[in-house]
Design a protein around this motif. Structure first.
Motif, mmCIF file in Angstrom:
data_model
loop_
_atom_site.group_PDB
_atom_site.id
_atom_site.type_symbol
_atom_site.label_atom_id
_atom_site.label_comp_id
_atom_site.label_asym_id
_atom_site.label_seq_id
_atom_site.Cartn_x
_atom_site.Cartn_y
_atom_site.Cartn_z
ATOM 1 N N TYR A 119 0.863 -1.183 0.000
ATOM 2 C CA TYR A 119 0.000 0.000 0.000
ATOM 3 C C TYR A 119 0.899 1.232 0.000
ATOM 4 C CZ TYR A 119 -3.069 -3.656 1.863
ATOM 5 O OH TYR A 119 -3.762 -4.823 2.067
ATOM 6 N N PRO A 120 1.660 1.476 -1.062
ATOM 7 C CA PRO A 120 2.708 2.499 -1.042
ATOM 8 C C PRO A 120 2.149 3.918 -0.925
ATOM 9 C CG PRO A 120 2.357 1.688 -3.276
ATOM 10 C CD PRO A 120 1.545 0.820 -2.378
ATOM 11 N N PRO A 121 2.722 4.734 -0.041
ATOM 12 C CA PRO A 121 2.331 6.143 0.045
ATOM 13 C C PRO A 121 2.829 6.913 -1.173
ATOM 14 C CG PRO A 121 4.172 5.715 1.497
ATOM 15 C CD PRO A 121 3.737 4.379 0.952
ATOM 16 N N ALA A 122 2.298 8.102 -1.362
ATOM 17 C CA ALA A 122 2.618 8.906 -2.549
ATOM 18 C C ALA A 122 4.112 9.188 -2.663
ATOM 19 C CB ALA A 122 1.834 10.215 -2.508
ATOM 20 N N ASP A 123 4.790 9.398 -1.524
ATOM 21 C CA ASP A 123 6.230 9.687 -1.572
ATOM 22 C C ASP A 123 7.016 8.513 -2.126
ATOM 23 O OD1 ASP A 123 5.718 12.161 -0.539
ATOM 24 O OD2 ASP A 123 6.398 11.696 1.504
ATOM 25 N N ASP A 124 6.632 7.288 -1.724
ATOM 26 C CA ASP A 124 7.329 6.098 -2.215
ATOM 27 C C ASP A 124 7.082 5.895 -3.711
ATOM 28 O OD1 ASP A 124 8.208 5.730 0.332
ATOM 29 O OD2 ASP A 124 7.022 3.939 0.744
ATOM 30 N N VAL A 125 5.860 6.166 -4.141
ATOM 31 C CA VAL A 125 5.527 6.039 -5.566
ATOM 32 C C VAL A 125 6.351 7.031 -6.381
ATOM 33 C CG1 VAL A 125 3.707 6.270 -7.296
ATOM 34 C CG2 VAL A 125 3.194 5.195 -5.091
ATOM 35 N N ALA A 171 -14.184 -8.819 -3.564
ATOM 36 C CA ALA A 171 -15.074 -8.563 -2.422
ATOM 37 C C ALA A 171 -14.311 -8.006 -1.229
ATOM 38 C CB ALA A 171 -15.805 -9.846 -2.034
ATOM 39 N N SER A 172 -13.056 -8.438 -1.069
ATOM 40 C CA SER A 172 -12.236 -7.954 0.053
ATOM 41 C C SER A 172 -11.537 -6.639 -0.283
ATOM 42 C CB SER A 172 -11.188 -9.003 0.429
ATOM 43 O OG SER A 172 -10.176 -9.082 -0.560
ATOM 44 N N ARG A 173 -11.775 -6.151 -1.494
ATOM 45 C CA ARG A 173 -11.118 -4.944 -1.990
ATOM 46 C C ARG A 173 -9.592 -5.136 -1.975
ATOM 47 N NH1 ARG A 173 -14.532 -1.091 -3.244
ATOM 48 N NH2 ARG A 173 -12.861 0.469 -3.434
ATOM 49 N N PHE A 174 -9.199 -6.317 -2.398
ATOM 50 C CA PHE A 174 -7.792 -6.683 -2.536
ATOM 51 C C PHE A 174 -7.037 -6.541 -1.212
ATOM 52 C CE2 PHE A 174 -9.126 -5.258 -6.801
ATOM 53 C CZ PHE A 174 -8.987 -6.463 -7.461
ATOM 54 N N TYR A 175 -7.653 -7.110 -0.175
ATOM 55 C CA TYR A 175 -7.001 -7.134 1.144
ATOM 56 C C TYR A 175 -5.791 -8.055 1.042
ATOM 57 C CZ TYR A 175 -6.463 -7.781 6.196
ATOM 58 O OH TYR A 175 -5.983 -7.822 7.485
ATOM 59 N N MET A 176 -4.618 -7.538 1.331
ATOM 60 C CA MET A 176 -3.374 -8.212 0.987
ATOM 61 C C MET A 176 -3.189 -9.578 1.640
ATOM 62 S SD MET A 176 -1.305 -7.534 -1.286
ATOM 63 C CE MET A 176 -0.399 -8.984 -1.799
ATOM 64 N N PRO A 177 -3.441 -9.754 2.935
ATOM 65 C CA PRO A 177 -3.283 -11.101 3.512
ATOM 66 C C PRO A 177 -4.155 -12.142 2.814
ATOM 67 C CG PRO A 177 -3.375 -9.473 5.255
ATOM 68 C CD PRO A 177 -3.721 -8.747 3.982
ATOM 69 N N THR A 178 -5.374 -11.744 2.446
ATOM 70 C CA THR A 178 -6.273 -12.662 1.747
ATOM 71 C C THR A 178 -5.773 -12.945 0.342
ATOM 72 O OG1 THR A 178 -8.155 -11.788 2.982
ATOM 73 C CG2 THR A 178 -8.646 -13.011 0.972
ATOM 74 N N LEU A 179 -5.344 -11.899 -0.358
ATOM 75 C CA LEU A 179 -4.900 -12.038 -1.738
ATOM 76 C C LEU A 179 -3.661 -12.927 -1.811
ATOM 77 C CD1 LEU A 179 -4.797 -9.077 -4.249
ATOM 78 C CD2 LEU A 179 -3.096 -10.883 -4.327
ATOM 79 N N LEU A 180 -2.679 -12.668 -0.936
ATOM 80 C CA LEU A 180 -1.426 -13.425 -0.955
ATOM 81 C C LEU A 180 -1.663 -14.886 -0.572
ATOM 82 C CD1 LEU A 180 1.677 -13.248 -1.305
ATOM 83 C CD2 LEU A 180 1.811 -12.837 1.155
#
Length: 420
Positions: free
Chosen positions: A195-201, A286-295
């Motif tokens: 979930y990168p912040p704008a500065d990292d992007v 459905a999870s809105r790409f919740y990372m633990p679920t996706l991975l």
């Protein structure tokens, strides 16, 4: 010479070439994201906000039909080809181990150079390390190779399930009221990159949109972390290579089975795979790409579905290769030059996206970036066969072979070979 004779000859096994060719092309369909934008987007399509409809459609199509399946095929084919080369060396009276370790050592060097000098998504270093580990398994009977391969796949499933549970716990603890600073730090280390912040992007775009020297410096600095993360895939990759050895030994990958058996695998494997990945797509959205679920879903729960679908694809490609029409010959040529096509893809795509080339990095959506893929596919299909009509090897296949054998290999075909 008939297709069956070619498949059984000591020169080429056409079915391996066809599957490898399709696999190296298919991998680009998902790798294009890593070429064109921040790595976080590779696993998380909502890394920069909810994707537009076209980008969401591309992600869904890739997840259903491509992602994981073609990497599986590529790894399986690597294991099969590795065993084939070792067996042929030993039949010539050479040391199979010497031939093998030299090939893997050269591959490791080329992979490291590829990862640092060109593209961070290199898989060759992982293949070289895993290939060395796979060598002792080569003498196992087919049934034991299958059992060992599936055991490593099961280990991979359990490993990533444990990682997923750990990430879920860290996420909950880090965002709880009065969260412990250590819990917050764990979240920052393991989950915030998705979930990168704008500065990292902005920093990432500055690096990859900048000069080649800056990119190399950045990739060299991250090489150890990248390799560590890649090694998490070693059990899965090893399992797939062993299944590839079994596929060669059993005759499955050489096209020796009856057509009815291949059709049975097609009818079972592809629908089963689609059902599993279809369910994953629904859960992820459905999870809105919740990372633990996706991975956890992709790297753990989808392991059996990925194997089933890749098997169905392999069986279908073997059936299609029965008729060596012009299009099958083109795909087979891509597979014969798969090493050159893999590295060539990196040259073409980094030129298109990185700052030392056209500089499109971070400027396109997922759907827009994917439009590059058919163009690169066309290049692969256009150059591979004419080149191999004149030369024995692809350019990088020749380099790999020459370095591993410590002498330049003959490159240009004789008149008789070119006419064959």
């Amino acid at each position: 010479m008939t297709t069956e004779t070619i498949a059984r000859s000591d020169r080429r096994i056409v079915t391996l070439d066809v599957i490898r060719g399709v696999a190296v092309m298919g991998i680009l369909s998902v790798n294009i994201v890593d070429f064109s934008m921040m790595q976080a987007a590779y696993l998380n399509p909502a890394a920069f906000g909810w994707p537009d409809p076209a980008s969401l459609a591309v992600w869904i199509a890739n997840m259903l039909f491509v992602d994981g399946k073609f990497r599986t095929l590529f790894s399986v084919l690597f294991g099969a080809s590795m065993l084939l080369i070792i067996d042929r060396a030993e039949r010539r009276g050479e040391s199979g181990w010497t031939v093998h370790w030299r090939r893997m050592a050269v591959l490791l060097v080329i992979g490291a150079a590829h990862a640092i000098l060109l593209w961070r998504g290199d898989i060759l270093t992982l293949y070289a390390i895993t290939g060395l580990i796979a060598f002792p398994f080569r003498k196992l009977a087919t049934e034991k190779l299958v059992a060992a391969g599936l055991s490593f796949s099961l280990f991979n499933l359990i490993l990533f399930a444990a990682i997923g549970v750990t990430l879920l716990r860290q996420d909950v603890q880090a965002h709880a009221a009065n969260a412990d600073p250590l819990d917050r730090l764990n979240w920052e280390l393991n989950l915030s990159s998705f979930y990168p912040p704008a500065d990292d992007v902005a920093e990432d775009r500055a690096v990859y949109g900048g000069p080649w020297t800056g990119i190399v410096k950045h990739q060299a600095g991250e090489a150890t972390d990248v390799l560590t993360n890649d090694l998490l895939l070693l059990p899965d990759t090893l399992g797939l290579m062993l299944l590839g050895m079994a596929g060669l030994r059993s005759g499955f990958l050489t096209g020796a089975w009856d057509d009815r058996d291949y059709w049975r695998i097609v009818r079972l494997g592809i629908p089963i795979g689609l059902a599993g990945f279809g369910a994953l797509v629904i859960v992820d959205i459905a999870s809105r790409f919740y990372m633990p679920t996706l991975l956890t879903g992709f790297e753990s729960l989808m392991v059996p579905f990925r194997l089933a679908m890749a098997s169905g694809y392999a069986a279908l490609l073997i059936l299609l290769s029965r008729n060596m029409g012009w299009i099958v010959q083109r795909f087979a040529a891509v597979g014969r030059a798969a090493f050159s096509n893999y590295l060539g893809t990196s040259f073409v795509c980094t030129f298109i996206f990185y700052g030392w080339g056209l500089g499109w990095y971070g400027k396109l959506t997922r759907a827009e970036a994917w439009l590059v893929v058919p163009f690169v596919w066309l290049l692969m299909l256009l150059w591979s066969k004419p080149w191999l009509d004149r030369f024995r090897y692809g350019p990088f296949e020749w380099l790999w072979r020459s370095l591993a054998r410590l002498e330049f290999q003959p490159m240009r075909k004789s008149g008789r070979e070119a006419a064959a």
